[in-house]
Design a protein around this motif. Structure first.
Motif, PDB file in Angstrom:
ATOM      1  N   ASP A  92      39.318  30.745  40.066  1.00 14.46           N
ATOM      2  CA  ASP A  92      39.960  31.795  40.863  1.00 14.46           C
ATOM      3  C   ASP A  92      39.930  33.137  40.124  1.00 14.46           C
ATOM      4  OD1 ASP A  92      40.483  29.902  42.814  1.00 14.46           O
ATOM      5  OD2 ASP A  92      42.602  29.646  42.260  1.00 14.46           O
ATOM      6  N   ILE A  93      40.175  33.081  38.837  1.00 14.03           N
ATOM      7  CA  ILE A  93      40.144  34.313  38.031  1.00 14.03           C
ATOM      8  C   ILE A  93      38.730  34.877  37.980  1.00 14.03           C
ATOM      9  CG2 ILE A  93      40.397  35.200  35.675  1.00 14.03           C
ATOM     10  CD1 ILE A  93      42.845  33.294  35.424  1.00 14.03           C
ATOM     11  N   LYS A  94      37.738  34.006  37.823  1.00 11.73           N
ATOM     12  CA  LYS A  94      36.333  34.459  37.814  1.00 11.73           C
ATOM     13  C   LYS A  94      35.945  35.068  39.163  1.00 11.73           C
ATOM     14  CE  LYS A  94      34.918  33.167  33.718  1.00 11.73           C
ATOM     15  NZ  LYS A  94      34.526  34.118  32.713  1.00 11.73           N
ATOM     16  N   ALA A  95      36.457  34.496  40.261  1.00 10.03           N
ATOM     17  CA  ALA A  95      36.170  35.046  41.593  1.00 10.03           C
ATOM     18  C   ALA A  95      36.752  36.449  41.733  1.00 10.03           C
ATOM     19  CB  ALA A  95      36.720  34.125  42.675  1.00 10.03           C
ATOM     20  N   ILE A  96      37.925  36.652  41.185  1.00  9.74           N
ATOM     21  CA  ILE A  96      38.536  37.993  41.200  1.00  9.74           C
ATOM     22  C   ILE A  96      37.664  38.969  40.415  1.00  9.74           C
ATOM     23  CG2 ILE A  96      40.507  39.355  40.386  1.00  9.74           C
ATOM     24  CD1 ILE A  96      42.247  36.830  40.971  1.00  9.74           C
ATOM     25  N   GLN A  97      37.215  38.530  39.232  1.00  7.17           N
ATOM     26  CA  GLN A  97      36.350  39.386  38.410  1.00  7.17           C
ATOM     27  C   GLN A  97      35.053  39.725  39.147  1.00  7.17           C
ATOM     28  OE1 GLN A  97      35.935  36.872  34.943  1.00  7.17           O
ATOM     29  NE2 GLN A  97      37.375  38.115  33.749  1.00  7.17           N
ATOM     30  N   TYR A  98      34.446  38.722  39.754  1.00  9.42           N
ATOM     31  CA  TYR A  98      33.169  38.919  40.442  1.00  9.42           C
ATOM     32  C   TYR A  98      33.315  39.884  41.616  1.00  9.42           C
ATOM     33  CZ  TYR A  98      28.864  37.897  42.991  1.00  9.42           C
ATOM     34  OH  TYR A  98      27.677  38.013  43.651  1.00  9.42           O
TER      35      TYR A  98
END
Length: 173
Positions: A92-98
């Motif tokens: 979820d955190i990586k999706a926010i970053q992306y």
């Protein structure tokens, strides 16, 4: 008359150049706004990631507390569930970053396009000014050439007779 034509040509040329510079300034301001939006997006994403990490930490703590309160040891199946939740939280955190990076890239590209269009406006204004200059100068009559008779003005040779052919001012003396 020649002076007015020169002044008009100069104003036309100057106006075209000023127009190009103003367009470039506007494009530069727009580019700065896009860059500021990209920075704000990065800050917003960092805040959102922090919130998501905090939420994941709370969920993990609650899951551990529930597992401990139930009397089940934190080994085997509960551990696997906790690890899966942690992995999902990280995704979820990586999706926010992306998503944030995509929006930042878009804004940065828009800033570059805006700057490019400003440069194009300056180039176009230079060509427009050059065209205005050539057009204005072509309409200015050279005083050394004198005026040419027109269809509405009678020819002096006809008025003053044949002696006017040799000396156009002969009849005026």
């Amino acid at each position: 008359m020649c002076t007015l034509a020169l002044i008009g040509t100069a104003l036309s040329v100057g106006g075209a150049l000023v127009e190009g510079q103003q367009s470039r300034q506007m494009a530069d301001y727009q580019a700065k706004a896009y860059e500021q939006q990209a920075q704000a997006e990065a800050q917003s994403a960092a805040f959102e990631q922090g919130q998501e990490r905090h939420k994941q930490d709370l969920l993990l703590s609650q899951a551990r507390a529930q597992a401990g309160a139930s009397g089940v040891g934190i080994a085997g199946s509960p551990t696997e569930v906790l690890a899966a939740n942690a992995r999902q939280g990280q995704l979820d955190i990586k999706a926010i970053q992306y998503g944030s990076q995509l929006r930042q890239n878009s804004l940065t590209t828009q800033a570059a396009i805006s700057r490019f269009s400003g440069k194009q406006a300056v180039t176009a204004s230079i060509f427009k000014a050059g065209g205005n200059l050539v057009d204005g100068l072509s309409k200015i009559q050279d005083p050394s050439e004198g005026s040419t008779p027109t269809a509405s003005a009678p020819n002096r040779a006809v008025i003053f007779g044949s002696s006017a052919l040799n000396d156009p001012w002969a009849g005026m003396r």
